[in-house]
Design a protein around this motif. Sequence first.
Motif, PDB file in Angstrom:
ATOM      1  N   SER B  32       0.595  -1.242  -0.045  1.00 48.40           N
ATOM      2  CA  SER B  32      -0.020  -0.035   0.051  1.00 48.40           C
ATOM      3  C   SER B  32       0.891   1.319   0.103  1.00 48.40           C
ATOM      4  O   SER B  32       0.567   2.330   0.802  1.00 48.40           O
ATOM      5  CB  SER B  32      -0.812  -0.014   1.240  1.00 48.40           C
ATOM      6  OG  SER B  32      -0.254  -0.012   2.286  1.00 48.40           O
ATOM      7  N   LYS B  33       2.017   1.240  -0.725  1.00 48.78           N
ATOM      8  CA  LYS B  33       2.817   2.567  -0.767  1.00 48.78           C
ATOM      9  C   LYS B  33       2.625   3.311  -2.191  1.00 48.78           C
ATOM     10  O   LYS B  33       2.720   4.330  -1.957  1.00 48.78           O
ATOM     11  CB  LYS B  33       4.163   2.212  -0.660  1.00 48.78           C
ATOM     12  CG  LYS B  33       4.776   1.777   0.854  1.00 48.78           C
ATOM     13  CD  LYS B  33       5.987   1.366   0.980  1.00 48.78           C
ATOM     14  CE  LYS B  33       6.144   0.963   2.191  1.00 48.78           C
ATOM     15  NZ  LYS B  33       7.527   0.031   2.559  1.00 48.78           N
ATOM     16  N   GLN B  34       1.824   2.657  -2.900  1.00 46.15           N
ATOM     17  CA  GLN B  34       1.783   3.417  -4.225  1.00 46.15           C
ATOM     18  C   GLN B  34       0.315   3.149  -4.831  1.00 46.15           C
ATOM     19  O   GLN B  34      -0.023   1.833  -4.802  1.00 46.15           O
ATOM     20  CB  GLN B  34       2.752   3.146  -5.291  1.00 46.15           C
ATOM     21  CG  GLN B  34       4.033   3.808  -5.225  1.00 46.15           C
ATOM     22  CD  GLN B  34       5.111   3.464  -5.922  1.00 46.15           C
ATOM     23  OE1 GLN B  34       4.853   2.345  -6.782  1.00 46.15           O
ATOM     24  NE2 GLN B  34       6.285   4.050  -6.248  1.00 46.15           N
ATOM     25  N   LEU B  35      -0.283   3.981  -5.307  1.00 43.19           N
ATOM     26  CA  LEU B  35      -1.677   3.624  -5.539  1.00 43.19           C
ATOM     27  C   LEU B  35      -1.780   2.516  -6.882  1.00 43.19           C
ATOM     28  O   LEU B  35      -2.655   1.713  -6.808  1.00 43.19           O
ATOM     29  CB  LEU B  35      -2.492   5.186  -6.130  1.00 43.19           C
ATOM     30  CG  LEU B  35      -3.949   5.041  -6.420  1.00 43.19           C
ATOM     31  CD1 LEU B  35      -4.716   4.581  -5.135  1.00 43.19           C
ATOM     32  CD2 LEU B  35      -4.349   6.484  -6.710  1.00 43.19           C
ATOM     33  N   ALA B  38      -1.343  -0.978  -5.701  1.00 44.00           N
ATOM     34  CA  ALA B  38      -2.366  -1.214  -4.819  1.00 44.00           C
ATOM     35  C   ALA B  38      -3.576  -1.675  -5.583  1.00 44.00           C
ATOM     36  O   ALA B  38      -4.202  -2.593  -5.082  1.00 44.00           O
ATOM     37  CB  ALA B  38      -2.698  -0.101  -4.080  1.00 44.00           C
ATOM     38  N   SER B 152      -3.071   3.573   0.108  1.00 46.23           N
ATOM     39  CA  SER B 152      -2.232   3.816  -0.410  1.00 46.23           C
ATOM     40  C   SER B 152      -2.189   5.441  -0.743  1.00 46.23           C
ATOM     41  O   SER B 152      -0.997   5.930  -0.911  1.00 46.23           O
ATOM     42  CB  SER B 152      -1.909   3.153  -1.798  1.00 46.23           C
ATOM     43  OG  SER B 152      -3.095   3.364  -2.593  1.00 46.23           O
ATOM     44  N   ARG B 155      -1.046   7.072   2.225  1.00 42.88           N
ATOM     45  CA  ARG B 155       0.701   6.842   2.421  1.00 42.88           C
ATOM     46  C   ARG B 155       1.329   7.636   1.631  1.00 42.88           C
ATOM     47  O   ARG B 155       2.321   8.135   1.909  1.00 42.88           O
ATOM     48  CB  ARG B 155       0.854   5.426   2.482  1.00 42.88           C
ATOM     49  CG  ARG B 155       0.466   4.725   3.842  1.00 42.88           C
ATOM     50  CD  ARG B 155       0.729   3.312   3.749  1.00 42.88           C
ATOM     51  NE  ARG B 155       2.126   2.800   4.390  1.00 42.88           N
ATOM     52  CZ  ARG B 155       2.737   1.783   4.491  1.00 42.88           C
ATOM     53  NH1 ARG B 155       2.054   0.865   4.269  1.00 42.88           N
ATOM     54  NH2 ARG B 155       3.928   1.650   4.741  1.00 42.88           N
ATOM     55  N   GLU B 156       0.744   7.846   0.256  1.00 45.90           N
ATOM     56  CA  GLU B 156       1.608   8.728  -0.460  1.00 45.90           C
ATOM     57  C   GLU B 156       1.783  10.126  -0.125  1.00 45.90           C
ATOM     58  O   GLU B 156       2.911  10.892  -0.159  1.00 45.90           O
ATOM     59  CB  GLU B 156       1.055   8.740  -2.011  1.00 45.90           C
ATOM     60  CG  GLU B 156       1.096   7.445  -3.055  1.00 45.90           C
ATOM     61  CD  GLU B 156       0.667   7.817  -4.141  1.00 45.90           C
ATOM     62  OE1 GLU B 156      -0.038   8.772  -4.617  1.00 45.90           O
ATOM     63  OE2 GLU B 156       0.710   6.670  -4.996  1.00 45.90           O
TER      64      GLU B 156
END
Lengths: 204, 191
Positions: B32-35, B38, B152, B155-156
């Motif tokens: 879940s760090k990049q859309l 994800a 995500s 988190r971005e």
Amino acid sequence: MGKFAKEFAKGLILSNPVFVLALGLCPTLAISTSIDNALGMTLAVLIVLLGSNIIIAAIRNYVPNITRIPIFIVIIATLVTVVNLIFHAYLPATYEALGIFLPLVVVNCIILGRAEAFASKNPVIHSIADALGITVGFMLALLMISFIRQVLGTGGLSVFGHDLFSLPVLRDHPIAIFILPYGAFLVIGLLMGLFRRTGVMKSE
Amino acid sequence: MSELVAIFLGMVLINNFILVRFLGLCPFFGVSKQLGSAISMGVAVTFVMAIASLATWLIRNYILIPLDIEYMHIVIFILVIATLVQIIELFIKKTNLGLYFSFGIYLPLITTNCAVLGITLINATQDYSFSSSIVAALGGGLGFTLVLAIMSGIREKLELANTPKSMKGLPIAFIIAALLGLAFVGFSGII
């Protein structure tokens, strides 16, 4: 014997499965609502991890590299089936409380992770130490989280039907969020932050 | 029909796979760090969940129950899922190489995603009918994708925020998940 102790100790803090490696999060969050559930889950993980580590370490030289993962999964799934049947027969209350998370021990990353990273490369005796250390680390994390959640969420502590203590104000007004699913995320997040702040574990 | 709608909404919003049932947390915190990644992860998991539900429903009702060997379901289900993931991996590799490389390591890892084994076990314990199983799998997968995408996105933005050093990374992700879960409580009255 020195190596045995070293493999055992490493699972407790330095590579604690929950707080450091962040493995096996699903059961940790889901069943940490009471000490009873935490102990039941620990027992299930102990039996499966010990069994799988011993079997996989024993057959490690005969398993072809390319088919090792399916072989490990079948061994683990068989052990989990055995544990399910044992719990159903002798610990029906725990069996009900753990629900779907007892069969889900199959896909607990801790077990396959140890099989792949440790037992498939090391002799049986060290694999036993590794299994015991990881299980104790898992148990410590589970007990810590369930203790906080049970005490704050129900206002007291009771283990297997024995009431140990109850707090004066919380008993009448428990903080229900700690028993609810969201409380689990909150408690683990804060504990991880605390361990990093105090330097017990490394920050990213 | 209304029963199917209830199952679907319940799976997506009320008993969300990640926030309430705690299934599939490893990819939740890992991917879940990049859309973009994800969403592709969510779609892949939803697809495997639906196919696995279909296959395990047929196996359970036409093989395990008639032969009275239901206690073997854990071993059988995990083997079915592992085989399916392998077939899907081969299929994607042959038909769409770009997609194959964008999934990378996460495609084989779907085998050990609790959400997939979880939905097959939920279908079995609830004794869902064929159509209910498929709807439950699609709902569960959609709920998984939805929360993964929201997470995500947050988190971005979080990368730019001034988080305390000891809370960086996983700890703050857990706190956000708790707040996200609280927000989802608001849906609990809709059915």
